[in-house]
Design an enzyme around this catalytic site. Structure first.
Site, short mmCIF file in Angstrom:
data_model
loop_
_atom_site.label_atom_id
_atom_site.label_comp_id
_atom_site.label_asym_id
_atom_site.label_seq_id
_atom_site.Cartn_x
_atom_site.Cartn_y
_atom_site.Cartn_z
N SER A 1 0.84 -1.20 0.00
CA SER A 1 0.00 0.00 0.00
C SER A 1 0.87 1.25 0.00
O SER A 1 1.98 1.25 0.55
CB SER A 1 -0.86 -0.01 1.27
OG SER A 1 -1.41 1.25 1.50
N TYR B 1 -1.91 -1.29 11.01
CA TYR B 1 -2.18 -1.77 9.65
C TYR B 1 -1.02 -1.41 8.72
O TYR B 1 -0.48 -2.26 8.00
CB TYR B 1 -3.50 -1.17 9.12
CG TYR B 1 -3.59 -1.21 7.62
CD1 TYR B 1 -3.93 -2.41 6.97
CD2 TYR B 1 -3.28 -0.10 6.83
CE1 TYR B 1 -3.96 -2.47 5.58
CE2 TYR B 1 -3.31 -0.16 5.45
CZ TYR B 1 -3.65 -1.34 4.83
OH TYR B 1 -3.66 -1.40 3.46
N LYS C 1 2.07 -3.77 6.57
CA LYS C 1 2.47 -3.73 5.15
C LYS C 1 3.99 -3.56 5.05
O LYS C 1 4.65 -4.22 4.24
CB LYS C 1 1.74 -2.61 4.41
CG LYS C 1 0.25 -2.86 4.24
CD LYS C 1 -0.05 -4.07 3.36
CE LYS C 1 -1.49 -4.48 3.36
NZ LYS C 1 -1.76 -5.75 2.69
C1 UD1 Z 1 -6.78 4.28 3.87
C2 UD1 Z 1 -5.44 4.03 4.47
C3 UD1 Z 1 -4.63 3.20 3.51
C4 UD1 Z 1 -5.29 1.89 3.23
C5 UD1 Z 1 -6.68 2.14 2.71
C6 UD1 Z 1 -7.35 0.79 2.68
C7 UD1 Z 1 -5.00 5.97 5.90
C8 UD1 Z 1 -4.11 7.13 6.12
N1 UD1 Z 1 -4.79 5.28 4.77
O1 UD1 Z 1 -6.59 5.06 2.71
O2 UD1 Z 1 -3.39 2.93 4.08
O3 UD1 Z 1 -4.55 1.14 2.32
O4 UD1 Z 1 -7.39 3.02 3.57
O5 UD1 Z 1 -8.66 0.81 2.90
O6 UD1 Z 1 -5.85 5.71 6.70
N2 UD1 Z 1 -12.94 10.54 3.41
C9 UD1 Z 1 -13.94 11.43 3.75
N3 UD1 Z 1 -15.11 10.93 4.24
C10 UD1 Z 1 -15.33 9.58 4.41
C11 UD1 Z 1 -14.29 8.68 4.05
C12 UD1 Z 1 -13.11 9.20 3.57
O7 UD1 Z 1 -13.79 12.64 3.61
O8 UD1 Z 1 -16.41 9.21 4.87
C13 UD1 Z 1 -11.67 11.06 2.86
C14 UD1 Z 1 -10.45 10.75 3.71
O9 UD1 Z 1 -10.26 11.72 4.69
C15 UD1 Z 1 -9.36 10.73 2.64
C16 UD1 Z 1 -10.07 10.24 1.37
O10 UD1 Z 1 -11.46 10.44 1.63
O11 UD1 Z 1 -8.89 12.02 2.42
C17 UD1 Z 1 -9.83 8.79 1.07
O12 UD1 Z 1 -10.11 8.03 2.24
P1 UD1 Z 1 -10.16 6.44 2.26
O13 UD1 Z 1 -11.02 5.95 1.16
O14 UD1 Z 1 -10.47 6.02 3.65
O15 UD1 Z 1 -8.69 6.01 1.87
P2 UD1 Z 1 -7.28 6.45 2.52
O16 UD1 Z 1 -7.44 7.13 3.80
O17 UD1 Z 1 -6.53 7.19 1.47
#
Ligand code: UD1
Length: 345
Positions: A125, A150, A154
């Site tokens: 990841s 987590y 990795k």
């Molecule tokens: C996260 C993990 C990553 C992992 C992946 C697997 C972190 C820092 N990274 O990725 O290591 O491989 O999940 O599932 O936690 N967001 C919102 N509202 C929501 C959900 C998400 O605003 O309800 C935003 C988050 O703040 C982020 C973006 O959407 O900026 C993507 O979030 P997400 O899909 O959870 O992925 P990561 O955080 O990038």
């Protein structure tokens, strides 16, 4: 090539099964159905029009994994997807993550060694980079100590694989392990048929399933976690890659392993993203535009542990894997919504 796919009924695993079969490879699925449903297998068989060997087995069960290898006989490669992936849960229950994610890899490597199985593709990841000092991140960008158990699993798994490849290079028992570590950015979308897609059990942690469930009325409102980041619109930036493009990278990885490993063991790492960053707000707007709907959303507090921005350099994957993305952000968000709509019906 006959390929064992752990976590083959999960989100990325199931799409990879389709790509493997399309290229003439023969996947064998191992999954304990901890975070996926048995119906995925039926959907896969409907898409591919083939019967896919399936074993409901936990990858930590060495004896059971060994039996799969014995029964299937000529497994030449393994793609290891099976892992827990909820960052928040890993902070609350780290041992569950170390036991499962690191433990299952060690079990697999032991069994691969026993059966002289030469090729491994591992799901890593972009979390290993933390918040990169320079963007886009390349495979040689520094690895930052992980913020979560987590993320740590990795990093540790990458090291376990590297050490095993090195030891296999000197192994008098003549076990030659070759590995490719794929560092995924943010997979989104679904197979265009709408038969398979992302199926989070319970409240989704990830952005796109939360968006599609909000659009479908399953959730009231999407909360965008933070709009005060140092980015053009204040929301976080990620590299969103269509899951079918990501799936195809695994086929290319196996092909590279099969070709290159004749000249000795290799262990290579590749970023698998699009090379482009999009903000959460851009993603929401694009989702609304391509699907012609309005989404209920609000801005909330930052989510602890989130990094501000990250996107990949994919030059190495383009050049050495001979792999390129073919699908756009729009395609991914259209396919994700198509899949969600089929789920409601
Ligand atoms: C996260 C993990 C990553 C992992 C992946 C697997 C972190 C820092 N990274 O990725 O290591 O491989 O999940 O599932 O936690 N967001 C919102 N509202 C929501 C959900 C998400 O605003 O309800 C935003 C988050 O703040 C982020 C973006 O959407 O900026 C993507 O979030 P997400 O899909 O959870 O992925 P990561 O955080 O990038």
């Amino acid at each position: 090539m006959k390929v064992l796919v752990t976590g083959g009924t999960g989100f990325i695993g199931s799409h990879t099964i389709v790509s493997l079969i399309e290229t003439g490879m023969k996947p064998v699925i191992v999954d304990n159905l901890d975070n996926s449903l048995p119906s995925v297998l039926k959907s896969l068989e409907a898409i591919t029009q083939t019967t896919i060997p399936f074993y409901e087995v936990d990858c930590n069960d060495q004896e059971a994994i060994n039996q799969v290898f014995e029964k299937e006989k000529d497994i030449e490669g393994v793609i290891h997807f099976a892992a827990h992936k909820a960052v928040g849960e890993s902070v609350i229950n780290p041992l569950k993550y170390y036991q499962n994610n690191v433990g299952s890899l060690i079990v697999l490597l032991e069994v691969m060694k026993k059966h002289q199985t030469p090729h491994l593709v591992f799901s890593s990841s972009c979390t290993v980079y933390g918040q990169p000092g320079q963007l886009p991140v390349t495979e040689t960008s520094p690895i930052i100590p992980a913020e979560s158990p987590y993320g740590n699993t990795k990093q540790i798994c990458e090291e376990v694989i590297r050490d095993t490849v090195h030891s296999s290079q000197a192994d008098l028992a003549n076990f030659q392990l070759n590995a490719i570590l794929l560092r995924y950015f943010n997979p989104i979308g679904a197979h265009p048929s709408g038969h398979i897609g992302e199926l989070p059990l319970g409240v989704p942690n990830n952005l796109v399933p939360y968006i599609t469930q909000t659009a479908a009325g399953i959730r009231d409102t999407l909360t965008i976690f933070g709009n005060d980041y140092d980015t053009p619109d204040g929301t976080c930036i990620r590299d969103y890659i269509h899951v079918m493009d990501l799936a195809e990278a695994h086929v290319k990885a196996l092909q590279l392993l099969a070709n290159k490993s004749e000249n000795g063991s290799i262990c290579e790492v590749f970023n698998i993203g699009t090379g482009k960053g999009n903000s959460v707000q851009e993603l929401v707007h694009t989702f609304e535009k391509v699907n012609n709907l309005k989404l209920n959303y609000e801005f909330g507090k930052r989510r602890p542990g989130d990094i501000e921005q990250i996107y990949a350099s994919v030059d190495k994957a383009n050049q050495q894997l001979g792999w390129q993305t073919k699908r756009s952000l729009e395609d991914g968000l259209r396919d994700a919504w198509n899949w969600q709509q089929k789920l409601i019906k």
